[in-house]
Design a protein around this motif. Sequence first.
Motif, PDB file in Angstrom:
ATOM      1  N   ASP A  76       0.863  -1.187   0.000  1.00 31.95           N
ATOM      2  CA  ASP A  76       0.000   0.000   0.000  1.00 31.95           C
ATOM      3  C   ASP A  76       0.899   1.237   0.000  1.00 31.95           C
ATOM      4  N   PRO A  77       1.046   1.919  -1.119  1.00 33.06           N
ATOM      5  CA  PRO A  77       1.947   3.085  -1.167  1.00 33.06           C
ATOM      6  C   PRO A  77       1.580   4.182  -0.183  1.00 33.06           C
ATOM      7  N   GLN A  78       0.296   4.406   0.030  1.00 36.68           N
ATOM      8  CA  GLN A  78      -0.112   5.443   0.974  1.00 36.68           C
ATOM      9  C   GLN A  78       0.307   5.088   2.393  1.00 36.68           C
ATOM     10  N   LEU A  79       0.139   3.824   2.759  1.00 33.61           N
ATOM     11  CA  LEU A  79       0.592   3.379   4.079  1.00 33.61           C
ATOM     12  C   LEU A  79       2.101   3.499   4.204  1.00 33.61           C
ATOM     13  N   ASN A  80       2.844   3.118   3.159  1.00 36.16           N
ATOM     14  CA  ASN A  80       4.309   3.218   3.205  1.00 36.16           C
ATOM     15  C   ASN A  80       4.761   4.652   3.428  1.00 36.16           C
ATOM     16  N   ALA A  81       4.100   5.599   2.774  1.00 31.09           N
ATOM     17  CA  ALA A  81       4.476   7.005   2.924  1.00 31.09           C
ATOM     18  C   ALA A  81       4.206   7.497   4.347  1.00 31.09           C
ATOM     19  N   LEU A  82       3.118   7.059   4.936  1.00 31.30           N
ATOM     20  CA  LEU A  82       2.801   7.472   6.311  1.00 31.30           C
ATOM     21  C   LEU A  82       3.767   6.841   7.306  1.00 31.30           C
ATOM     22  N   GLU A  83       4.058   5.554   7.118  1.00 31.76           N
ATOM     23  CA  GLU A  83       4.959   4.870   8.049  1.00 31.76           C
ATOM     24  C   GLU A  83       6.354   5.503   8.026  1.00 31.76           C
ATOM     25  N   ALA A  84       6.777   6.002   6.871  1.00 33.10           N
ATOM     26  CA  ALA A  84       8.103   6.620   6.778  1.00 33.10           C
ATOM     27  C   ALA A  84       8.204   7.877   7.635  1.00 33.10           C
ATOM     28  N   GLN A  85       7.059   8.527   7.908  1.00 34.36           N
ATOM     29  CA  GLN A  85       7.074   9.755   8.694  1.00 34.36           C
ATOM     30  C   GLN A  85       7.125   9.489  10.197  1.00 34.36           C
ATOM     31  N   VAL A  86       6.825   8.261  10.613  1.00 33.00           N
ATOM     32  CA  VAL A  86       6.803   7.950  12.043  1.00 33.00           C
ATOM     33  C   VAL A  86       8.183   8.096  12.654  1.00 33.00           C
ATOM     34  N   ASN A  87       9.202   7.539  12.010  1.00 34.29           N
ATOM     35  CA  ASN A  87      10.556   7.592  12.557  1.00 34.29           C
ATOM     36  C   ASN A  87      11.081   9.013  12.659  1.00 34.29           C
ATOM     37  N   VAL A  88      10.530   9.913  11.862  1.00 33.84           N
ATOM     38  CA  VAL A  88      11.020  11.287  11.835  1.00 33.84           C
ATOM     39  C   VAL A  88      10.321  12.155  12.877  1.00 33.84           C
ATOM     40  N   SER A  89       9.012  11.959  13.049  1.00 35.25           N
ATOM     41  CA  SER A  89       8.230  12.950  13.786  1.00 35.25           C
ATOM     42  C   SER A  89       7.463  12.425  14.990  1.00 35.25           C
ATOM     43  N   ASN A  90       7.397  11.125  15.203  1.00 30.49           N
ATOM     44  CA  ASN A  90       6.602  10.629  16.330  1.00 30.49           C
ATOM     45  C   ASN A  90       7.257  10.981  17.657  1.00 30.49           C
ATOM     46  N   GLN A  91       6.510  11.628  18.545  1.00 29.38           N
ATOM     47  CA  GLN A  91       7.068  12.120  19.797  1.00 29.38           C
ATOM     48  C   GLN A  91       7.280  11.016  20.827  1.00 29.38           C
ATOM     49  N   ASN A  92       6.413  10.014  20.841  1.00 26.31           N
ATOM     50  CA  ASN A  92       6.631   8.891  21.759  1.00 26.31           C
ATOM     51  C   ASN A  92       7.925   8.161  21.419  1.00 26.31           C
ATOM     52  N   LEU A  93       8.217   8.057  20.134  1.00 28.89           N
ATOM     53  CA  LEU A  93       9.452   7.403  19.707  1.00 28.89           C
ATOM     54  C   LEU A  93      10.663   8.250  20.096  1.00 28.89           C
ATOM     55  N   LYS A  94      10.548   9.549  19.986  1.00 28.31           N
ATOM     56  CA  LYS A  94      11.649  10.431  20.395  1.00 28.31           C
ATOM     57  C   LYS A  94      11.893  10.327  21.898  1.00 28.31           C
ATOM     58  N   ALA A  95      10.808  10.214  22.675  1.00 29.25           N
ATOM     59  CA  ALA A  95      10.959  10.061  24.122  1.00 29.25           C
ATOM     60  C   ALA A  95      11.664   8.752  24.464  1.00 29.25           C
ATOM     61  N   ALA A  96      11.322   7.678  23.761  1.00 33.39           N
ATOM     62  CA  ALA A  96      11.987   6.391  23.996  1.00 33.39           C
ATOM     63  C   ALA A  96      13.458   6.456  23.608  1.00 33.39           C
ATOM     64  N   GLU A  97      13.769   7.181  22.548  1.00 32.78           N
ATOM     65  CA  GLU A  97      15.169   7.344  22.148  1.00 32.78           C
ATOM     66  C   GLU A  97      15.945   8.107  23.210  1.00 32.78           C
ATOM     67  N   ALA A  98      15.322   9.138  23.780  1.00 28.60           N
ATOM     68  CA  ALA A  98      15.988   9.901  24.840  1.00 28.60           C
ATOM     69  C   ALA A  98      16.203   9.036  26.082  1.00 28.60           C
ATOM     70  N   GLN A  99      15.249   8.168  26.381  1.00 30.82           N
ATOM     71  CA  GLN A  99      15.406   7.271  27.526  1.00 30.82           C
ATOM     72  C   GLN A  99      16.562   6.302  27.299  1.00 30.82           C
ATOM     73  N   TYR A 100      16.704   5.821  26.083  1.00 29.39           N
ATOM     74  CA  TYR A 100      17.822   4.933  25.772  1.00 29.39           C
ATOM     75  C   TYR A 100      19.155   5.676  25.881  1.00 29.39           C
ATOM     76  N   THR A 101      19.185   6.923  25.446  1.00 29.45           N
ATOM     77  CA  THR A 101      20.399   7.732  25.577  1.00 29.45           C
ATOM     78  C   THR A 101      20.769   7.918  27.045  1.00 29.45           C
ATOM     79  N   GLN A 102      19.765   8.100  27.896  1.00 23.26           N
ATOM     80  CA  GLN A 102      20.027   8.196  29.334  1.00 23.26           C
ATOM     81  C   GLN A 102      20.657   6.920  29.861  1.00 23.26           C
ATOM     82  N   ALA A 103      20.127   5.782  29.427  1.00 26.64           N
ATOM     83  CA  ALA A 103      20.653   4.502  29.904  1.00 26.64           C
ATOM     84  C   ALA A 103      22.105   4.311  29.470  1.00 26.64           C
ATOM     85  N   ARG A 104      22.436   4.724  28.253  1.00 28.27           N
ATOM     86  CA  ARG A 104      23.819   4.614  27.792  1.00 28.27           C
ATOM     87  C   ARG A 104      24.732   5.533  28.611  1.00 28.27           C
ATOM     88  N   ALA A 105      24.239   6.729  28.913  1.00 27.56           N
ATOM     89  CA  ALA A 105      25.046   7.658  29.707  1.00 27.56           C
ATOM     90  C   ALA A 105      25.294   7.105  31.106  1.00 27.56           C
TER      91      ALA A 105
END
Length: 500
Positions: A76-105
């Motif tokens: 589904d090309p429309q679904l593929n285009a939407l899913e590609a935007q999740v990694n860039v702009s989803n805030q819950n994902l950014k929060a999880a990335e920051a939590q992982y950065t804390q754990a590494r620190a």
Amino acid sequence: MKRARKLIWVARRGQPSRRMVLLVIAAFQVTGCTVGPKYQRPAAEVPPVYKELGDWKPAQPNDQSLSGNWWEIFQDPQLNALEAQVNVSNQNLKAAEAQYTQARALVRYQRANYFPTVTVDPSATRNRISNHRPASVVSNGITYNDYQIPFELSYQLDVWGRVRRTVESSREQAQASAADLAAVNLSVHAQLALDYFQARTLDAEEQLLNSTVKQFEQALELIESRYAGGIASDLEVEQARTQLETTRAQAIDVGVARAQYEHAVAILIGKPPASFSLAPLPLTAPPPLIPVGLPSDLLERRPDIAAAERLMASANAQIGVAKAAYYPLVNLAAAGGFESGSITTLLSGPSILWSAGPSALFTLFDVGRRRAASDQAIAAYDQAVANYRQTVLTGFQQVEDNVVALRILEHEAQVQNTAVGAAVKYLALANIRYTGGVTSYLEVTTAQSAALSDEVTAVNILGRRMVAAVTLVQALGGGWDRSALPERPECCGKLVSTSR
């Protein structure tokens, strides 16, 4: 131990100023004194096959395997285009990335305890001693300057492995955080696909209702024409109008849930709902075949299971930290620097001062505090084991639930399509009978209601199949693999991703 003996032999041959340092390093390298249990992954009950597969034949891994971009399996090309935007702009994902950065620190913070701490505290003071000071009559009443550049070195020898166990625990928690990040990533992508297919199901339902409204409008015009000609009664006119307006209301009502799913998609891609619109695209195609694999594969493919297992390893290391408290703390301290009453002679040889020596702290009596800490660490490990096994069981349940849903819904769709075909024939016959004057319009409206209900049910079944397919992909881990967890090279201690 052989490595430690070699370092001691080198220390004996080296310069006196280097001998003590090498002896300390030799003692530090002795790792055989690390206390606490060695971690081994506890066993979890794993069935040989999934029970609910039955005679349903899903895709085999070599036919159609899940990848990191698992949503592409839906083509589904429309679904593929939407899913590609999740990694860039989803805030819950950014929060999880920051939590992982804390754990590494935190890992780097704990690793700093492997090395000594060096501080410097320069000062410059001018002092006057009281004339009435009883301690020293000679110095009473004098005024003097005191310039100091003191250096202090403090180092706690990791004789019993307390630091190593602490670092190990932090490292395992960082890996668990990396698995949590993967779980959040899988969850937001799956939720987007779910909302998207729910919206497309409503598009199909709305399209069906609007098409039916047009048919009912034509039927009403026909009844009104027959009524004007004296062939039909006003009762039949009102029956047709009731059928039409009821269907119109149903078509309008679909817009509520459809708009809400569109808003949910907007939030998942990090946009305010006011600036996003999802083009209508009625759902028509059935879900693709999903490769299920074996239950044993699930332990390596689900990030939440990997996170629970890493937390077990962290809890196991904390037992070693608690056990190390039973042994004395061995510290190495050194101080040195310059002190002078005149700044011109501060950095001269006679102004040098120093002191160095080891110390040990023994806890003789603590009213059972260490025993309580050890019991708490053991209980925390037991809790982590139970959580891990429960997570594994929940994973198996989720796979079984969605496998059986896909299998049964596929059969139900076939039966429902037969029902739709029969309802269409029933409506056609009812129209023929009514036009021929054999029956009343009530039979037509009954046939219309049955046909519309069956067609709406068929659309909803198709939507449920798509939801079950997405949920099954999520339950299988979405193509994630345990090898994607970061590892710590022994040379530098940094967590580096090994994902390809």
